[in-house]
Design an enzyme around this catalytic site. Structure first.
Site, PDB file in Angstrom:
ATOM      1  N   HIS A 100       0.892  -1.169   0.000  1.00  0.00           N
ATOM      2  CA  HIS A 100       0.000   0.000   0.000  1.00  0.00           C
ATOM      3  C   HIS A 100       0.926   1.214   0.000  1.00  0.00           C
ATOM      4  O   HIS A 100       2.002   1.173   0.599  1.00  0.00           O
ATOM      5  CB  HIS A 100      -0.837   0.120   1.261  1.00  0.00           C
ATOM      6  CG  HIS A 100      -1.734  -1.037   1.566  1.00  0.00           C
ATOM      7  ND1 HIS A 100      -1.300  -2.162   2.206  1.00  0.00           N
ATOM      8  CD2 HIS A 100      -3.057  -1.212   1.342  1.00  0.00           C
ATOM      9  CE1 HIS A 100      -2.312  -2.984   2.364  1.00  0.00           C
ATOM     10  NE2 HIS A 100      -3.401  -2.442   1.846  1.00  0.00           N
ATOM     11  N   ASP A 103       2.475   2.018   3.274  1.00  0.00           N
ATOM     12  CA  ASP A 103       3.370   1.014   3.880  1.00  0.00           C
ATOM     13  C   ASP A 103       4.808   1.436   3.597  1.00  0.00           C
ATOM     14  O   ASP A 103       5.709   1.194   4.390  1.00  0.00           O
ATOM     15  CB  ASP A 103       3.228  -0.367   3.222  1.00  0.00           C
ATOM     16  CG  ASP A 103       1.843  -0.944   3.315  1.00  0.00           C
ATOM     17  OD1 ASP A 103       1.103  -0.553   4.229  1.00  0.00           O
ATOM     18  OD2 ASP A 103       1.510  -1.799   2.462  1.00  0.00           O
TER      19      ASP A 103
HETATM   20  C1  XUL Z   1      -7.547  -6.585   4.387  1.00  0.00           C
HETATM   21  C2  XUL Z   1      -6.728  -7.004   3.232  1.00  0.00           C
HETATM   22  C3  XUL Z   1      -5.873  -5.942   2.630  1.00  0.00           C
HETATM   23  C4  XUL Z   1      -5.788  -6.005   1.141  1.00  0.00           C
HETATM   24  C5  XUL Z   1      -5.055  -4.862   0.506  1.00  0.00           C
HETATM   25  O1  XUL Z   1      -8.311  -7.592   4.930  1.00  0.00           O
HETATM   26  O2  XUL Z   1      -6.707  -8.141   2.854  1.00  0.00           O
HETATM   27  O3  XUL Z   1      -4.604  -6.044   3.185  1.00  0.00           O
HETATM   28  O4  XUL Z   1      -5.174  -7.187   0.724  1.00  0.00           O
HETATM   29  O5  XUL Z   1      -5.573  -3.628   0.861  1.00  0.00           O
END
Ligand code: XUL
Ligand code: CO
Length: 435
Positions: A100, A103
């Site tokens: 993300h 992150d």
């Molecule tokens: C949350 C989840 C996230 C997504 C990316 O449950 O799985 O980490 O994979 O935003």
């Protein structure tokens, strides 16, 4: 600086090895169903769980003290984290990572500050990628942590927030493209509602589709050739999430004409939360030709929340891999370990044990599934079950050459309908016999 001291490159040593720092089943070069395990899985490390998450839960603060978090300056801390991440990727031997936006580096006070920060750290990560030959499986934007998203991101009733989410997604798309990302993910953690009383669902769904369409058009205009993935999840953090499960998400994508650019990223624990099995979600995506990627983890049968533990249930993964092979594997994506260490797993080496176990579980599951399909009566039992459609009237029915009046005549002319066993226990035993 070396963060994971005393740990070298993790190698495949085979099932008789008792080295806890070796793969027992994941031989990256082993060919199964015409492809190496490495190509089938494209294993990825999740930046957020492995290098950011510190083990906080609703009852306590984090338990991890990552040495790469020590620096006060956000850019320096982010560079240290990238060093740790690429050291880990190199040692574990996976080719891919996922992230993300925030992150990679802490979000700034303003949009422009955040943009600058992401720009700087992605320059650094690009260099690390060059040095280590590591690839980006997918990028995404975190549009759920900041309080501004408490009423949703693309589905927020306040247009200002929708625009802010758009700005963030634009930067995340630019960054994904810059780092050679093969795919881009939308997980709509807060795209849903807390209470239906204050929610105009139809309007919010239209907004979500508009937003995704704009993101797609922008990325395509910038030369992005990869696939967009929707990651279904029924709830948590929202009471109800619009991308509830694979079937709901596919219906949504088709309604808004997004089905050519979007596929699904199926996460094991999200399937469980939707009261489905992992293999069910894979099958729903697979039979629509939309099985794009997997977020690998597992839930806990006694807890009803998203525990995101590392996969370790061979039987469950083997059954899922039967579906995986049936639909020809993943379209563009890979297997991202969206999984975290338990809160009390506080040694840095635990990250290795977790990923080794996860990779071995998937490798073993795939090897077992392939053997079942090739050597056992599994496929022939299923084929036999549908054989009445292979010829005669059944075939005509499949081809659309019968009417309901024809069915009436056929039924009238046929004698008794014999009972035919579904053979479920017989098939269950085959699975266990091949493990
Ligand atoms: C949350 C989840 C996230 C997504 C990316 O449950 O799985 O980490 O994979 O935003
Ligand atoms: Co996920």
């Amino acid at each position: 600086m070396e963060y994971f001291k005393g740990i070298g490159k993790i190698k495949y040593e085979g099932k008789n090895s008792d080295n806890p720092f070796a793969f027992k089943y994941y031989d990256p070069e082993k060919i199964i169903a015409g492809k190496s395990l490495k190509e089938h899985f494209k294993f990825a490390v999740a930046y957020w769980h492995s290098f950011c998450g510190q083990g906080a839960d609703p009852f306590g603060v984090g338990t991890q003290e990552f040495p790469w978090d020590a620096a006060k300056d956000p850019l320096q801390a982010a560079k240290n984290k990238a060093d740790a991440a690429f050291e880990f990727l190199t040692k574990i031997g996976f080719e891919y990572f996922c992230f993300h936006d925030f992150d990679l580096i802490a979000e700034g006070q303003t949009l422009s500050e955040s943009e600058k920060r992401v720009e700087k750290i992605s320059d650094y990560i690009k260099e690390k990628q060059k040095e280590t030959e590591k690839k980006l499986l997918w990028g995404t934007a975190n549009c759920f942590t900041n309080p501004r998203y408490m009423n949703g991101a693309a589905t927020n009733p306040d247009f200002k927030v929708v625009a802010r989410a758009g700005a963030q997604v634009k930067i995340a798309l630019d960054t994904t493209i810059k780092l050679g990302g093969e795919n881009y993910v939308f997980w709509g953690g807060r795209e849903g509602y807390i209470s239906l009383l204050n929610t105009d669902m139809g309007r919010e769904l239209d907004h979500m589709a508009r937003f995704l369409t704009m993101a797609r058009d922008y990325a395509r205009s910038q030369g992005f050739k990869g696939t967009f993935f929707i990651e279904p999840k029924p709830m948590e953090p929202s009471k109800h999430q619009y991308d509830f499960d694979a079937a709901t998400s596919i219906g949504f994508l088709k309604k808004y004409g997004l089905e050519d650019d979007f596929k699904l990223n199926i996460e094991v624990n999200h399937a469980t939360l939707a009261l489905h099995t992992f293999e069910h979600e894979l099958a729903v995506a697979g039979c629509e030709n939309m099985l794009g990627s997997i977020d690998a983890n597992r839930g806990d049968y006694q807890n009803g929340w998203d525990t995101d533990q590392f996969p370790n249930n061979i039987q469950e993964v083997a059954v899922a891999m039967l579906v995986f092979l049936k639909y020809g594997g993943l379209q563009g994506g890979g297997v991202n370990f969206d999984a975290k260490l338990r809160r009390n797993s506080t040694d840095l080496e635990d990250l290795f044990h977790a990923h080794i176990g996860g990779a071995d579980t998937f490798a073993r599951g795939l090897i077992v599934a392939d053997k079942i399909l090739n050597d056992s009566n599994f496929s022939s039992t299923i084929n036999k079950r549908y054989s009445s459609f292979d010829s005669g009237d059944g075939k005509k029915f499949e081809n659309g050459n019968l009417s309901i009046e024809d069915l009436f005549q056929i039924a009238k002319n046929s004698k008794n309908i014999e009972k035919i066993s579904g053979k479920t226990e017989f098939l269950e035993n085959i699975i266990n016999n091949y493990i």
